[in-house]
Design a protein around this motif. Structure first.
Motif, PDB file in Angstrom:
ATOM      1  N   UNK A 102     -16.354 -16.051  28.652  1.00 34.34           N
ATOM      2  CA  UNK A 102     -15.514 -15.530  27.571  1.00 34.34           C
ATOM      3  C   UNK A 102     -14.873 -16.703  26.851  1.00 34.34           C
ATOM      4  N   UNK A 103     -14.969 -16.714  25.536  1.00 33.80           N
ATOM      5  CA  UNK A 103     -14.394 -17.793  24.756  1.00 33.80           C
ATOM      6  C   UNK A 103     -13.561 -17.289  23.602  1.00 33.80           C
ATOM      7  N   UNK A 104     -12.725 -18.170  23.075  1.00 31.96           N
ATOM      8  CA  UNK A 104     -11.896 -17.844  21.909  1.00 31.96           C
ATOM      9  C   UNK A 104     -12.711 -18.051  20.642  1.00 31.96           C
ATOM     10  N   UNK A 105     -12.589 -17.104  19.718  1.00 32.91           N
ATOM     11  CA  UNK A 105     -13.372 -17.142  18.479  1.00 32.91           C
ATOM     12  C   UNK A 105     -12.672 -17.996  17.434  1.00 32.91           C
ATOM     13  N   UNK A 106     -13.427 -18.934  16.844  1.00 38.38           N
ATOM     14  CA  UNK A 106     -12.977 -19.731  15.702  1.00 38.38           C
ATOM     15  C   UNK A 106     -13.899 -19.428  14.525  1.00 38.38           C
ATOM     16  N   UNK A 107     -13.323 -19.173  13.367  1.00 40.85           N
ATOM     17  CA  UNK A 107     -14.110 -18.777  12.197  1.00 40.85           C
ATOM     18  C   UNK A 107     -13.841 -19.736  11.036  1.00 40.85           C
ATOM     19  N   UNK A 108     -14.918 -20.194  10.408  1.00 39.37           N
ATOM     20  CA  UNK A 108     -14.825 -20.957   9.163  1.00 39.37           C
ATOM     21  C   UNK A 108     -15.457 -20.131   8.058  1.00 39.37           C
ATOM     22  N   UNK A 109     -14.673 -19.841   7.016  1.00 40.98           N
ATOM     23  CA  UNK A 109     -15.144 -19.029   5.893  1.00 40.98           C
ATOM     24  C   UNK A 109     -15.772 -19.946   4.851  1.00 40.98           C
ATOM     25  N   UNK A 110     -17.029 -19.673   4.495  1.00 40.94           N
ATOM     26  CA  UNK A 110     -17.751 -20.515   3.544  1.00 40.94           C
ATOM     27  C   UNK A 110     -17.568 -20.066   2.098  1.00 40.94           C
ATOM     28  N   UNK A 111     -16.847 -18.970   1.875  1.00 45.93           N
ATOM     29  CA  UNK A 111     -16.740 -18.403   0.530  1.00 45.93           C
ATOM     30  C   UNK A 111     -15.338 -18.399  -0.050  1.00 45.93           C
ATOM     31  N   UNK A 112     -14.322 -18.593   0.766  1.00 44.28           N
ATOM     32  CA  UNK A 112     -12.951 -18.536   0.274  1.00 44.28           C
ATOM     33  C   UNK A 112     -12.481 -19.935  -0.098  1.00 44.28           C
ATOM     34  N   UNK A 113     -12.332 -20.178  -1.401  1.00 43.57           N
ATOM     35  CA  UNK A 113     -11.962 -21.511  -1.879  1.00 43.57           C
ATOM     36  C   UNK A 113     -10.477 -21.617  -2.230  1.00 43.57           C
ATOM     37  N   UNK A 114      -9.832 -20.484  -2.509  1.00 45.78           N
ATOM     38  CA  UNK A 114      -8.418 -20.538  -2.886  1.00 45.78           C
ATOM     39  C   UNK A 114      -7.549 -20.877  -1.677  1.00 45.78           C
ATOM     40  N   UNK A 115      -7.847 -20.274  -0.540  1.00 50.24           N
ATOM     41  CA  UNK A 115      -7.128 -20.567   0.705  1.00 50.24           C
ATOM     42  C   UNK A 115      -8.168 -20.819   1.785  1.00 50.24           C
ATOM     43  N   UNK A 116      -8.683 -22.041   1.886  1.00 45.01           N
ATOM     44  CA  UNK A 116      -9.744 -22.322   2.869  1.00 45.01           C
ATOM     45  C   UNK A 116      -9.270 -22.075   4.296  1.00 45.01           C
ATOM     46  N   UNK A 117     -10.093 -21.409   5.069  1.00 46.72           N
ATOM     47  CA  UNK A 117      -9.828 -21.174   6.489  1.00 46.72           C
ATOM     48  C   UNK A 117     -10.927 -21.890   7.279  1.00 46.72           C
ATOM     49  N   UNK A 144     -12.174 -23.460  10.894  1.00 42.43           N
ATOM     50  CA  UNK A 144     -11.995 -23.346  12.344  1.00 42.43           C
ATOM     51  C   UNK A 144     -10.725 -22.546  12.651  1.00 42.43           C
ATOM     52  N   UNK A 145     -10.611 -21.434  11.999  1.00 45.96           N
ATOM     53  CA  UNK A 145      -9.430 -20.567  12.083  1.00 45.96           C
ATOM     54  C   UNK A 145      -9.433 -19.829  13.414  1.00 45.96           C
ATOM     55  N   UNK A 146      -8.372 -20.008  14.176  1.00 43.75           N
ATOM     56  CA  UNK A 146      -8.236 -19.334  15.471  1.00 43.75           C
ATOM     57  C   UNK A 146      -7.715 -17.927  15.219  1.00 43.75           C
ATOM     58  N   UNK A 147      -8.627 -16.998  15.148  1.00 41.58           N
ATOM     59  CA  UNK A 147      -8.294 -15.649  14.711  1.00 41.58           C
ATOM     60  C   UNK A 147      -7.561 -14.859  15.791  1.00 41.58           C
ATOM     61  N   UNK A 148      -7.635 -15.343  17.056  1.00 43.56           N
ATOM     62  CA  UNK A 148      -6.929 -14.674  18.140  1.00 43.56           C
ATOM     63  C   UNK A 148      -7.770 -13.681  18.909  1.00 43.56           C
ATOM     64  N   UNK A 149      -9.100 -13.704  18.721  1.00 41.96           N
ATOM     65  CA  UNK A 149      -9.986 -12.776  19.419  1.00 41.96           C
ATOM     66  C   UNK A 149     -10.841 -13.508  20.438  1.00 41.96           C
ATOM     67  N   UNK A 150     -11.381 -12.737  21.373  1.00 43.22           N
ATOM     68  CA  UNK A 150     -12.234 -13.266  22.427  1.00 43.22           C
ATOM     69  C   UNK A 150     -13.593 -12.576  22.385  1.00 43.22           C
ATOM     70  N   UNK A 151     -14.634 -13.314  22.768  1.00 42.47           N
ATOM     71  CA  UNK A 151     -15.980 -12.745  22.855  1.00 42.47           C
ATOM     72  C   UNK A 151     -16.756 -13.452  23.946  1.00 42.47           C
ATOM     73  N   UNK A 152     -17.828 -12.831  24.393  1.00 40.78           N
ATOM     74  CA  UNK A 152     -18.706 -13.407  25.400  1.00 40.78           C
ATOM     75  C   UNK A 152     -19.805 -14.200  24.706  1.00 40.78           C
ATOM     76  N   UNK A 153     -20.043 -15.429  25.154  1.00 45.81           N
ATOM     77  CA  UNK A 153     -21.122 -16.245  24.592  1.00 45.81           C
ATOM     78  C   UNK A 153     -22.466 -15.766  25.133  1.00 45.81           C
ATOM     79  N   UNK A 154     -23.514 -15.892  24.318  1.00 43.65           N
ATOM     80  CA  UNK A 154     -24.856 -15.470  24.725  1.00 43.65           C
ATOM     81  C   UNK A 154     -25.813 -16.655  24.627  1.00 43.65           C
ATOM     82  N   UNK A 155     -26.928 -16.539  25.317  1.00 45.07           N
ATOM     83  CA  UNK A 155     -27.979 -17.565  25.276  1.00 45.07           C
ATOM     84  C   UNK A 155     -28.765 -17.393  23.979  1.00 45.07           C
ATOM     85  N   UNK A 156     -28.672 -18.366  23.100  1.00 46.66           N
ATOM     86  CA  UNK A 156     -29.339 -18.274  21.795  1.00 46.66           C
ATOM     87  C   UNK A 156     -30.616 -19.109  21.734  1.00 46.66           C
TER      88      UNK A 156
END
Length: 288
Positions: free
Chosen positions: A126-141, A143-155
């Protein structure tokens, strides 16, 4: 736009027939709603209600979707359920497909990372989710720590559906809703994610764990659940009380479980200001 909006939080045993009739007359091809609302509809069908509609698909969002709830919804409406992971900041971030319960990240719009102990999360962890938005230029986010958790998978292998998006596994809930465990409980885990905390009672309308101090939590259960929910609570109550008390919780019965400030239901509410990376990287001391 050929859409029908139904107020999710007005679904009650007294009004469900009225709203089901509205949906039936609309003949929806797709139903998109909160996991709790879809679960409520599916429970209505399981207990003998007749929805009179079977959409081609249903999309669950806003809340965690445990496997048992997904199975109940699919059986009740004879359809497929797809889970959407999103947020107010980003909208839709990742979606499940028709062949897997992993979530496909919308890579053209977001970069999603999972971190545990400050390092990339290994498959199955289980890891903490970090999100980088590629489309929001007015307020860039970035590696935003959104505060959610998810399970990593084998990709290493692409999904069987043929889509080559990056993937994350089951969404586990909010970082602050994790509970440190005593050493003797679940030795493979240092914390208990919220999804596991609610698996036995299953319904956030009838139970909630509130954590206000790192070492203590308060579990509340509703006395006024509908008949179907009362059966679920009765069958789980002794187990829940036993487990909650062993995990340093106080158990209290109340008349009603209110909605949280965002207007949603949540099985776990925490006001403890803790950093998931720090909690997961250190050994949780014994609370005995």
């Amino acid at each position: 736009m050929r859409r029908l909006f139904v107020p999710a939080f007005e679904f009650t045993p007294e009004t469900i027939e009225q709203y089901v009739d509205r949906i039936r007359r609309f003949k929806p091809v797709l139903v998109d709603g909160y996991a709790e609302s879809l679960n409520f509809l599916a429970t209505y069908v399981r207990d003998g209600g007749n929805p009179g509609f079977s959409p081609r698909a249903m999309v669950s969002s806003a809340q965690m979707l445990p496997d048992n709830v997904r199975d109940l919804i699919e059986e009740a409406f004879q359809t497929r359920v797809f889970d959407k992971y999103g947020s107010r900041e980003f909208s839709g971030i990742a979606y499940t497909c028709e062949l897997s319960r992993d979530h496909h990240v919308m890579d053209e719009s977001y970069v999603v990372e999972l971190l545990t102990d400050g390092r990339p999360t290994e498959p199955g962890e289980v890891g903490e989710i970090l999100v980088t938005d590629l489309n929001t230029f007015s307020v860039p986010l970035i590696r935003y720590r959104i505060g959610d958790l998810a399970v990593a998978v084998d990709e290493s292998e692409p999904c069987a559906c043929g889509r080559h998006f990056s993937r994350v596994g089951r969404i586990e809930g909010r970082t602050q809703a994790n509970r440190p465990l005593r050493r003797r409980h679940l030795a493979s885990r240092r914390t208990l994610p919220p999804l596991l905390q609610g698996t036995r009672i299953r319904d956030p309308a009838t139970s909630r764990c509130t954590r206000k101090r790192p070492e203590r939590s308060l579990s509340r259960s509703s006395r006024t659940a509908s008949s179907a929910r009362r059966r679920c609570v009765r069958s789980s109550r002794n187990w829940a009380i036993h487990r909650a008390r062993r995990r340093a919780s106080t158990v209290e019965f109340v008349e009603e479980i209110p909605l949280v400030r965002t207007g949603k239901r949540s099985p776990v509410v925490s006001t403890v200001d803790e950093d998931f990376q720090e909690v997961s990287s250190r050994k949780v001391r014994s609370l005995v």
